[in-house]
Design an enzyme around this catalytic site. Structure first.
Site, PDB file in Angstrom:
ATOM      1  N   ARG A 150       0.569  -1.300   0.126  1.00 54.33           N
ATOM      2  CA  ARG A 150       0.648   0.123   0.025  1.00 54.33           C
ATOM      3  C   ARG A 150       0.755   1.440   0.641  1.00 54.33           C
ATOM      4  O   ARG A 150       1.867   1.517   0.778  1.00 54.33           O
ATOM      5  CB  ARG A 150      -0.864  -0.200   1.116  1.00 54.33           C
ATOM      6  CG  ARG A 150      -2.044  -1.036   1.141  1.00 54.33           C
ATOM      7  CD  ARG A 150      -2.923  -1.449   2.407  1.00 54.33           C
ATOM      8  NE  ARG A 150      -3.527  -2.196   1.971  1.00 54.33           N
ATOM      9  CZ  ARG A 150      -4.291  -2.362   3.192  1.00 54.33           C
ATOM     10  NH1 ARG A 150      -4.868  -1.689   4.294  1.00 54.33           N
ATOM     11  NH2 ARG A 150      -5.262  -3.017   2.901  1.00 54.33           N
ATOM     12  N   ARG A 183       1.592   1.625  10.464  1.00 57.08           N
ATOM     13  CA  ARG A 183       1.467   1.565   9.463  1.00 57.08           C
ATOM     14  C   ARG A 183       2.191   1.736   8.190  1.00 57.08           C
ATOM     15  O   ARG A 183       3.045   2.576   8.134  1.00 57.08           O
ATOM     16  CB  ARG A 183       1.060   3.062   9.302  1.00 57.08           C
ATOM     17  CG  ARG A 183      -0.492   3.841   7.736  1.00 57.08           C
ATOM     18  CD  ARG A 183      -0.315   5.027   7.805  1.00 57.08           C
ATOM     19  NE  ARG A 183      -1.601   5.148   8.729  1.00 57.08           N
ATOM     20  CZ  ARG A 183      -2.379   5.391   8.753  1.00 57.08           C
ATOM     21  NH1 ARG A 183      -2.968   5.545   7.371  1.00 57.08           N
ATOM     22  NH2 ARG A 183      -3.972   5.485   9.802  1.00 57.08           N
ATOM     23  N   GLU A 214      -7.445  -1.007  15.040  1.00 54.36           N
ATOM     24  CA  GLU A 214      -7.517  -1.559  13.796  1.00 54.36           C
ATOM     25  C   GLU A 214      -6.644  -2.892  13.459  1.00 54.36           C
ATOM     26  O   GLU A 214      -5.474  -2.463  13.384  1.00 54.36           O
ATOM     27  CB  GLU A 214      -8.156  -0.776  12.261  1.00 54.36           C
ATOM     28  CG  GLU A 214      -8.542  -2.534  11.639  1.00 54.36           C
ATOM     29  CD  GLU A 214      -8.909  -1.380   9.802  1.00 54.36           C
ATOM     30  OE1 GLU A 214      -8.764  -2.613   8.887  1.00 54.36           O
ATOM     31  OE2 GLU A 214      -8.959  -0.575  10.256  1.00 54.36           O
ATOM     32  N   SER A 256     -10.937  -6.442  10.070  1.00 53.50           N
ATOM     33  CA  SER A 256     -12.084  -6.299   8.961  1.00 53.50           C
ATOM     34  C   SER A 256     -13.110  -6.958   7.921  1.00 53.50           C
ATOM     35  O   SER A 256     -12.633  -7.871   7.358  1.00 53.50           O
ATOM     36  CB  SER A 256     -11.334  -4.823   8.127  1.00 53.50           C
ATOM     37  OG  SER A 256     -12.350  -3.853   7.260  1.00 53.50           O
ATOM     38  N   ARG A 295       0.645  -6.573  11.461  1.00 57.15           N
ATOM     39  CA  ARG A 295       1.014  -5.873  12.811  1.00 57.15           C
ATOM     40  C   ARG A 295      -0.570  -5.486  13.808  1.00 57.15           C
ATOM     41  O   ARG A 295       0.315  -5.348  15.227  1.00 57.15           O
ATOM     42  CB  ARG A 295      -0.539  -4.485  11.694  1.00 57.15           C
ATOM     43  CG  ARG A 295      -0.871  -2.875  12.852  1.00 57.15           C
ATOM     44  CD  ARG A 295      -2.683  -2.711  13.055  1.00 57.15           C
ATOM     45  NE  ARG A 295      -1.987  -1.614  11.464  1.00 57.15           N
ATOM     46  CZ  ARG A 295      -3.099  -0.845  11.195  1.00 57.15           C
ATOM     47  NH1 ARG A 295      -4.619  -0.546  11.964  1.00 57.15           N
ATOM     48  NH2 ARG A 295      -2.875   0.698  10.392  1.00 57.15           N
TER      49      ARG A 295
END
Length: 421
Positions: free
Chosen positions: A258, A273, A345, A348, A385
């Site tokens: 990403r 991140r 988070e 998801s 993460r």
């Protein structure tokens, strides 16, 4: 893509969904207009082709001057058919473009608003009360020699890293535990491609508002995936699949990429991140009427994994303005991160209803044998993460980290990770 029958029968539902997302409801009128123009163009082209076919029969029976006149008319009609087909082709393209601009219909019950307007559905576990000042995950990992951020930046730039020693082992342990759980639940294990064709990336809805997040290899016209949801969704593109035995479920292990566009200055410390990480993703194809129940099952499997790593977490119902274009509803599981005194988070899960499958032309046969578009759903089962939450919640005063009991067999039985002197 949304179902055009819904658009024609109840455009106000689509407009309301657009407004709930914070999107332009006038796009619905544009789509209605494009749909009407396309149907008109198809009707005209069909009518002219039928006339041309009938004229051809007359030419075959005619002679002399009558035949000459009919041939002249046939030539004119052929030009009209060609023009009508060109008009139909343009109308098809215009309809497709207008169709792609409409996001999926928001499911009833989704909270309205933006990123901060989620609803907390439940909270599991209590944040730990530390008798010492807790370290953040980066300090802990550096003490364990589990990560090397400096050399990651040297080799690849900011937001890249090396997982080293026990850090690499911990990630593999997490991934293997997640994969074993998925297989035990009936998922088919998959190791997926990291590069996909444009039509697959677009079909899953990732080339819309979030296109800037995606890495593109222009010379090869391929995209790096940000989740194995993309290749798994494309796995059955242009197929009619058998769902007579219930949902078809896959668990994909992939590296994810990403660009993190727009996140300058956010979470620059550590591995929260980053540009590259590993993930186990659940993906399900099912009948549309089964999608809501399947969504709850995916959430339950995510919570089962979170229980295994023994971290406090909460489940939130994401607000309509924070849904991706493909999702009709999304539940996030957020773990407590002590160094930030906040929930972040970890998982998801999204119900994409028939939106992706309609784009990718994935269908199954109903009880009457008629092809019907399927529903697709996805859900995170573990990512890099997760190491953040494990490190911070299970740390000890000396910088060591207690390994969650369920994870120990995947780390050779280690129960404590000890700093390297």
């Amino acid at each position: 893509m949304i179902d055009l029958r819904t658009l024609r029968e109840n455009p106000d539902v689509v407009r309301a969904s657009q407004r709930a997302r914070g999107e332009d409801p006038s796009l619905v009128d544009s789509l209605l207009s494009a749909d009407e123009s396309r149907r008109s163009a198809v009707s005209r082209a069909d009518s002219l082709r039928a006339e041309q076919k009938q004229l051809g029969k007359l030419v075959g029976r005619a002679q002399g001057e009558e035949r000459t006149a009919l041939l002249a008319k046939a030539k004119e009609l052929a030009a009209e058919v060609k023009a009508a087909e060109a008009e139909q082709s343009a109308a098809d393209q215009a309809l497709t473009e207008a169709h792609k601009r409409i996001a999926n219909l928001v499911e009833d019950g989704v909270p309205h608003g933006g990123e901060d307007d989620y609803t907390v559905l439940k909270t599991v576990g209590q944040p730990r009360e530390f008798e010492f000042t807790p370290r953040d995950h980066l300090e802990l990992m550096e003490g364990l020699r589990a990560v090397d951020m400096e050399r990651g930046a040297k080799v690849s730039g900011s937001r890249f890293y090396f997982l080293t020693g026990i850090g690499a082992q911990l990630q593999l342990a997490l991934m293997n535990m997640a994969m074993q759980q998925a297989v035990a639940a009936g998922f088919t294990m998959m190791i997926t491609p990291s590069l996909v064709r444009p039509e697959i990336m677009e079909g899953t809805g990732f080339l819309g508002a979030h296109a800037t997040e995606v890495y593109r290899l222009r010379e090869d016209d391929l995209f790096l995936v940000g989740t194995s949801e993309v290749p798994l969704a494309g796995y059955h593109a242009d197929e009619i699949i058998d769902l007579s035995g219930g949902p078809r479920r896959y668990a994909g292990w992939s590296s994810c990429y990403r660009r993190e566009a727009g996140s300058y200055g956010k979470d620059t410390r550590g591995i929260i991140r980053v540009h590259q990480f590993d993930k186990i993703e659940m993906f399900s194809f099912c009948a549309p009427e089964q999608a809501r129940e399947e969504h709850q099952r995916l959430l339950a499997w995510e919570e089962e994994m979170l229980a295994k790593v023994e971290v406090p977490y909460r489940v939130i119902d994401t607000a309509s303005g924070d849904l991706g274009a493909s999702a009709a509803r999304k539940f996030d599981c957020e773990a407590w991160v002590p160094s930030q005194s906040a929930y972040r988070e970890l998982t998801s899960t999204s119900n994409c209803t028939t939106f992706q499958a309609r784009r990718l032309n994935i269908r199954s046969r109903d009880a009457d044998g008629k092809p019907q578009t399927v529903a697709t759903l996805n859900g995170t089962l573990a990512t890099t993460r997760w190491i953040v939450a494990i490190m911070e919640n299970h740390q000890q005063p000396d910088g060591s980290v207690v390994v969650p009991r369920a994870l120990r067999p995947y780390l050779g039985g280690q129960d404590v990770l000890t700093p390297v002197k």
